[in-house]
Write an enzyme that holds these catalytic residues in place. Structure first.
Site, mmCIF file in Angstrom:
data_model
loop_
_atom_site.group_PDB
_atom_site.id
_atom_site.type_symbol
_atom_site.label_atom_id
_atom_site.label_comp_id
_atom_site.label_asym_id
_atom_site.label_seq_id
_atom_site.Cartn_x
_atom_site.Cartn_y
_atom_site.Cartn_z
ATOM 1 N N LYS A 1 8.624 22.913 -13.142
ATOM 2 C CA LYS A 1 7.719 21.789 -12.864
ATOM 3 C C LYS A 1 7.377 21.744 -11.373
ATOM 4 C CE LYS A 1 6.086 17.337 -13.742
ATOM 5 N NZ LYS A 1 6.040 16.149 -14.538
ATOM 6 N N LYS B 1 3.629 11.476 -10.989
ATOM 7 C CA LYS B 1 2.725 10.695 -11.849
ATOM 8 C C LYS B 1 3.413 9.380 -12.179
ATOM 9 C CE LYS B 1 -0.158 14.024 -14.320
ATOM 10 N NZ LYS B 1 -0.464 14.636 -15.643
ATOM 11 N N ARG C 1 0.816 -1.228 0.000
ATOM 12 C CA ARG C 1 0.000 0.000 0.000
ATOM 13 C C ARG C 1 0.841 1.266 0.000
ATOM 14 N NH1 ARG C 1 -3.398 -2.813 3.860
ATOM 15 N NH2 ARG C 1 -5.044 -3.878 2.693
ATOM 16 N N ASN D 1 0.415 19.655 -20.122
ATOM 17 C CA ASN D 1 0.001 18.803 -21.236
ATOM 18 C C ASN D 1 0.051 19.528 -22.579
ATOM 19 O OD1 ASN D 1 -0.546 16.539 -19.600
ATOM 20 N ND2 ASN D 1 -2.504 17.433 -19.001
ATOM 21 N N HIS E 1 0.383 17.720 -25.896
ATOM 22 C CA HIS E 1 0.148 16.295 -25.674
ATOM 23 C C HIS E 1 -1.120 15.771 -26.353
ATOM 24 C CE1 HIS E 1 3.402 16.791 -22.870
ATOM 25 N NE2 HIS E 1 3.357 15.537 -22.498
ATOM 26 N N GLU F 1 -3.665 17.579 -10.488
ATOM 27 C CA GLU F 1 -4.270 18.086 -11.730
ATOM 28 C C GLU F 1 -5.758 18.367 -11.543
ATOM 29 O OE1 GLU F 1 -2.287 16.275 -15.110
ATOM 30 O OE2 GLU F 1 -4.051 16.638 -16.338
ATOM 31 N N HIS G 1 8.008 9.754 -27.741
ATOM 32 C CA HIS G 1 7.070 10.603 -27.006
ATOM 33 C C HIS G 1 7.448 12.088 -27.123
ATOM 34 C CE1 HIS G 1 4.350 11.937 -23.846
ATOM 35 N NE2 HIS G 1 5.372 12.534 -23.260
ATOM 36 N N HIS H 1 -0.403 12.947 -28.598
ATOM 37 C CA HIS H 1 -0.906 11.619 -28.257
ATOM 38 C C HIS H 1 -1.587 10.974 -29.472
ATOM 39 C CE1 HIS H 1 -2.469 8.496 -25.587
ATOM 40 N NE2 HIS H 1 -3.550 8.550 -26.339
ATOM 41 N N ARG I 1 -1.744 22.259 -13.324
ATOM 42 C CA ARG I 1 -0.905 21.152 -13.818
ATOM 43 C C ARG I 1 -1.286 20.752 -15.241
ATOM 44 N NH1 ARG I 1 1.683 16.017 -10.537
ATOM 45 N NH2 ARG I 1 2.875 15.298 -12.328
ATOM 46 N N GLU J 1 10.551 18.752 -24.121
ATOM 47 C CA GLU J 1 9.892 19.085 -22.842
ATOM 48 C C GLU J 1 10.530 20.327 -22.216
ATOM 49 O OE1 GLU J 1 7.205 17.478 -21.992
ATOM 50 O OE2 GLU J 1 7.331 15.410 -22.713
HETATM 51 P P1 NAD Z 1 12.875 5.664 -21.937
HETATM 52 O O1 NAD Z 1 12.777 5.468 -20.485
HETATM 53 O O2 NAD Z 1 12.348 4.599 -22.826
HETATM 54 O O3 NAD Z 1 14.393 5.948 -22.305
HETATM 55 C C1 NAD Z 1 14.720 6.196 -23.653
HETATM 56 C C2 NAD Z 1 15.861 5.282 -24.133
HETATM 57 O O4 NAD Z 1 17.079 5.769 -23.579
HETATM 58 C C3 NAD Z 1 15.739 3.831 -23.678
HETATM 59 O O5 NAD Z 1 16.190 3.003 -24.727
HETATM 60 C C4 NAD Z 1 16.720 3.749 -22.505
HETATM 61 O O6 NAD Z 1 17.228 2.446 -22.334
HETATM 62 C C5 NAD Z 1 17.792 4.702 -22.944
HETATM 63 N N1 NAD Z 1 18.567 5.330 -21.888
HETATM 64 C C6 NAD Z 1 18.119 5.855 -20.729
HETATM 65 N N2 NAD Z 1 19.098 6.504 -20.085
HETATM 66 C C7 NAD Z 1 20.208 6.341 -20.831
HETATM 67 C C8 NAD Z 1 21.540 6.815 -20.708
HETATM 68 N N3 NAD Z 1 21.919 7.625 -19.713
HETATM 69 N N4 NAD Z 1 22.433 6.461 -21.667
HETATM 70 C C9 NAD Z 1 22.047 5.688 -22.726
HETATM 71 N N5 NAD Z 1 20.786 5.261 -22.916
HETATM 72 C C10 NAD Z 1 19.879 5.593 -21.970
HETATM 73 O O7 NAD Z 1 12.125 7.009 -22.399
HETATM 74 P P2 NAD Z 1 12.003 8.478 -21.784
HETATM 75 O O8 NAD Z 1 11.929 9.370 -22.961
HETATM 76 O O9 NAD Z 1 12.981 8.742 -20.725
HETATM 77 O O10 NAD Z 1 10.562 8.419 -21.083
HETATM 78 C C11 NAD Z 1 9.395 8.222 -21.839
HETATM 79 C C12 NAD Z 1 8.327 7.733 -20.914
HETATM 80 O O11 NAD Z 1 8.107 8.722 -19.903
HETATM 81 C C13 NAD Z 1 6.990 7.489 -21.578
HETATM 82 O O12 NAD Z 1 6.477 6.255 -21.136
HETATM 83 C C14 NAD Z 1 6.105 8.624 -21.057
HETATM 84 O O13 NAD Z 1 4.759 8.264 -20.966
HETATM 85 C C15 NAD Z 1 6.704 8.865 -19.718
HETATM 86 N N6 NAD Z 1 6.480 10.218 -19.165
HETATM 87 C C16 NAD Z 1 6.017 10.306 -17.895
HETATM 88 C C17 NAD Z 1 5.824 11.548 -17.335
HETATM 89 C C18 NAD Z 1 5.392 11.656 -15.906
HETATM 90 O O14 NAD Z 1 5.085 12.762 -15.450
HETATM 91 N N7 NAD Z 1 5.377 10.566 -15.161
HETATM 92 C C19 NAD Z 1 6.101 12.706 -18.059
HETATM 93 C C20 NAD Z 1 6.586 12.579 -19.366
HETATM 94 C C21 NAD Z 1 6.766 11.314 -19.921
HETATM 95 N N1 GLY Z 2 4.151 15.459 -17.588
HETATM 96 C C1 GLY Z 2 2.872 15.935 -17.185
HETATM 97 C C2 GLY Z 2 2.718 16.024 -15.715
HETATM 98 O O1 GLY Z 2 3.611 15.680 -14.979
HETATM 99 O O2 GLY Z 2 1.699 16.459 -15.272
#
Ligand code: NAD
Ligand code: GLY
Length: 368
Positions: free
Chosen positions: A227, A143, A121, A246, A249, A237, A267, A253, A242, A185
């Site tokens: 942020k 998130k 939990r 987006n 997005h 949100e 993304h 999306h 917040r 971003e």
């Molecule tokens: P990712 O985590 O897939 O990383 C991108 C690529 O880079 C992967 O192949 C990974 O293995 C590689 N990588 C990571 N760090 C590395 C490093 N230092 N050196 C070499 N390679 C490295 O993608 P991302 O762009 O970091 O994240 C995208 C995800 O984040 C999506 O699922 C999206 O929905 C999510 N997201 C979440 C939020 C949130 O607020 N929680 C906000 C924006 C995006």
């Molecule tokens: N990336 C959108 C949020 O964190 O709200």
């Protein structure tokens, strides 16, 4: 070293940004690591490059790193990975007062954060973001989510980390395409409510992408501060603040869905093009002048990010893209609020958008 406080009521934490944090991970986490064995969830790419250094850093502080190494990529944000990760954490006898480390990009951060949210939990976790996208956006704000057959990020929770450690050295090993996607971003914060920062991006974005350490440090710290301010004002949100995050997005999306959430469009690339489309649609509605929309498109293109629908090989019409939008989490009683621009640094939430007009706009963009 920059330290930015995220002032969430009941769950405040710091984001520490600097070079070399991974080599000092044990000391940076300090007393949060209560036991010898430290559970770390990561992906195969990050583990191959950074695993030994992280293990050595923890060893110097008297700990043993135990890794759960997941496949790299969006498909890891799945029910199956969540179940396997939760079972592994239970096997490791993680207690609620322990801290699980998420070492990787947004995929690992989102998955591990969700696992931490539901394990017993709610367990503590520490975000150690290694992509630019994760450092400036996903590791901050709590998130967490996985994807399901019905769509992206549809199952998740708000669960704040106890600490975020963003090592700028990690960006040195990031593929250039991933770096650019994360930079989208960064641009976003300028467009939301910070016109001077958008100007800074225009002046310094190329240096940042080329490896300038000062530019990277400034951009990450400035983005995280933005942020932190936004999520402190509206953690869940609820009041429209917040939602500004987006920007880009809704269009983005739809493009991700149309390209199957695949490597065809990352993304961050979808968000970049989504911001250009939001700016151009805002100009169509007369909310912003065409020159401002062109300025957004020019900077996105200069950063090597997609700035036009042409060339994506989408093979669809505007109505098909709008159909994807109807699955957006922001849908509210049959209407879809849009983040549009009233100027550079002036993003507004608009609730009276006619989706047939959006489809017609997209038809024009697709054939331009
Ligand atoms: P990712 O985590 O897939 O990383 C991108 C690529 O880079 C992967 O192949 C990974 O293995 C590689 N990588 C990571 N760090 C590395 C490093 N230092 N050196 C070499 N390679 C490295 O993608 P991302 O762009 O970091 O994240 C995208 C995800 O984040 C999506 O699922 C999206 O929905 C999510 N997201 C979440 C939020 C949130 O607020 N929680 C906000 C924006 C995006
Ligand atoms: N990336 C959108 C949020 O964190 O709200």
């Amino acid at each position: 070293m920059a330290v930015i406080a995220v002032d969430i009521a009941g769950a405040p934490y710091d984001v520490r940004i600097g070079r070399g944090l991974l080599d000092d991970l044990g000391a940076e986490c300090g007393a949060r690591l209560r036991k010898r064995r430290v559970p770390i969830v990561t992906d195969a790419n990050v583990h191959a490059i950074w695993g030994d250094r992280v293990a050595a850093a923890l060893s110097r502080a008297g700990h043993e790193a135990v890794f759960r190494v997941l496949p790299a990529g969006e498909q890891t944000k799945s029910w199956q990975s969540l179940a396997e990760t939760a079972d592994w954490l239970l096997d490791e006898e993680v207690e609620r007062g322990d801290h699980i480390i998420a070492l990787g990009g947004g995929v690992i951060g989102d998955l591990t954060g969700f696992a931490a949210a539901i394990l017993k939990r709610g367990c503590n976790f520490i975000q150690v973001p290694t992509t630019l996208l994760a450092q400036v956006d996903s590791s901050v704000g709590g998130k967490t989510a996985i994807n399901t057959a019905a769509g992206k990020n549809l199952v998740g929770a708000f669960h704040q980390p106890a600490l975020v450690l963003a090592d700028l050295a990690a960006l040195d090993t990031l593929p250039q395409r991933e770096l650019r996607a994360g930079y989208a971003e960064v641009i976003k914060y300028g467009l939301i409510d910070d016109a001077p920062f958008f100007g800074w991006c225009e002046a310094n974005g190329a240096a940042l992408l080329a490896g300038d350490g000062d530019a990277r440090a400034y951009a990450v710290a400035h983005s995280v501060a933005a942020k932190a301010r936004i999520v402190a004002a509206d953690e869940k949100e609820l009041n429209g603040t917040r939602a500004l995050l987006n920007l880009g997005h809704t269009f983005g999306h739809a493009l991700e869905a149309q390209t199957g959430f695949s490597d065809r469009l990352l993304h961050g690339e979808a968000v970049a093009l989504g911001m250009v489309l939001a700016a151009r649609y805002s100009a169509r509605r007369g909310m912003v002048d065409a020159a401002a929309a062109r300025r957004v498109g020019a900077h996105v293109a200069a950063a090597g990010l997609p700035a036009a629908l042409q060339g994506l090989g989408l093979n669809c019409n505007g109505a098909a893209l709008v159909a994807h939008m109807l699955h957006d989490k922001k849908m509210d009683a049959g209407t879809l609020p849009f983040l549009l621009l009233a100027g550079i640094g002036r993003t507004v939430l608009v609730k009276d958008v006619d989706l047939a007009d959006v489809a017609a706009f997209l038809d024009g963009e697709l054939s331009a």
